[in-house]
Design an enzyme around this catalytic site. Sequence first.
Site, PDB file in Angstrom:
ATOM      1  N   ASP A 143       0.841  -1.188   0.000  1.00 24.30           N
ATOM      2  CA  ASP A 143       0.000   0.000   0.000  1.00 24.30           C
ATOM      3  C   ASP A 143       0.882   1.246   0.000  1.00 24.30           C
ATOM      4  O   ASP A 143       2.019   1.226   0.482  1.00 24.30           O
ATOM      5  CB  ASP A 143      -0.880   0.032   1.244  1.00 24.30           C
ATOM      6  CG  ASP A 143      -1.884  -1.109   1.284  1.00 24.30           C
ATOM      7  OD1 ASP A 143      -2.193  -1.662   0.212  1.00 24.30           O
ATOM      8  OD2 ASP A 143      -2.354  -1.437   2.386  1.00 24.30           O
ATOM      9  N   ALA A 144       0.334   2.338  -0.494  1.00 19.85           N
ATOM     10  CA  ALA A 144       1.084   3.595  -0.525  1.00 19.85           C
ATOM     11  C   ALA A 144       1.548   4.012   0.859  1.00 19.85           C
ATOM     12  O   ALA A 144       2.626   4.600   1.018  1.00 19.85           O
ATOM     13  CB  ALA A 144       0.215   4.697  -1.144  1.00 19.85           C
TER      14      ALA A 144
END
Length: 337
Positions: A143-144
């Site tokens: 995930d970012a």
Amino acid sequence: MKTIRFDPLPGCLPYRNERLMRVRQLYAGWSLIDFLGEFHPPTSRQNWLDWIARGEITLDGQVVDAEHRVSPGERYLHVMPGYVEPSVNAVVGILFEDDALLVVDKPAPLPVHPSGRFNRNTLSKLLAQIYPDETLRIAHRLDANTTGVVVFCRTAAAAAGVQPQFENRQVAKLYLARVQGHVPWHEYRCDLEIGDAKQFGKQDTAGARLTHASGQVAETLFRCRHRFEDGTSLLEVVPITGRTNQIRVHAAAIGFPIVGDAFYAKTCAETTQQTGRLTQTLGIDQPPMCLHAWRIGFDHPGTPSPMGVGTQSGNGKPVPLTFESPPPAWVENIYER
């Protein structure tokens, strides 16, 4: 560990951003607006409608309306003139590289690949500036807002040897997570199924996943490492399966959401009411999400390594590799005690 600082950020300088969106057979006969909503769920329906109204989404150079029916194989072009992307943390560490692999220490917030609001300010596009003559193939994704180890393959042959290991659950993964609350157990195995929130009738979910009996099989092992005085707990986490947002979804579902993860926290509904829309990727100045891909282990794909890591053991079997990213500050030196 060598670090690379990308400054200025390429996506923060205004540019003409173009995105091609190809229609798969699954969406034959759908309205354009419904197709776009499925193409990128985190983007709100109203944003798509605004772009359509401004003529920024075209097919073969022709403007189309929201109710236009799409056909398989069509490629719609979304043009955003003078586009400026949100800032990201772009100090990337190089943990290992040889002829086959590039293993990096990803900061946050930083998306791994182009999607939604991010194109040039992504890990894959930033690394392309350093390795312009190569096609770096991502072996897995984070995930970012998640920090830690990310593996790229530098050749098609390396990808053929590494990517199946991830797909077949042959990779050893260990995460660190700081969660809200003092967990009452030492070890907990969560096996709640996970699926796309839209699949269960939820709208404007920004790509959220939910636990649901009709979802996909998912399994996460949590082990408590420390309970802090502020009411949080440090966990070591092993994702047995690899569903999107799996650790975050399972942590929230069992009542201990990850610190800094407003998207899946118990206050998520209140956040939606106040802002009108959820955003997955944190801002550069927001407190970090406390989830870290700490260690990852797999077999080397078999290309000679100039860094001294052999490709085969004495009996001809692939050499297992383990890569580790230093624990972040929110771990509070627990592993040095």
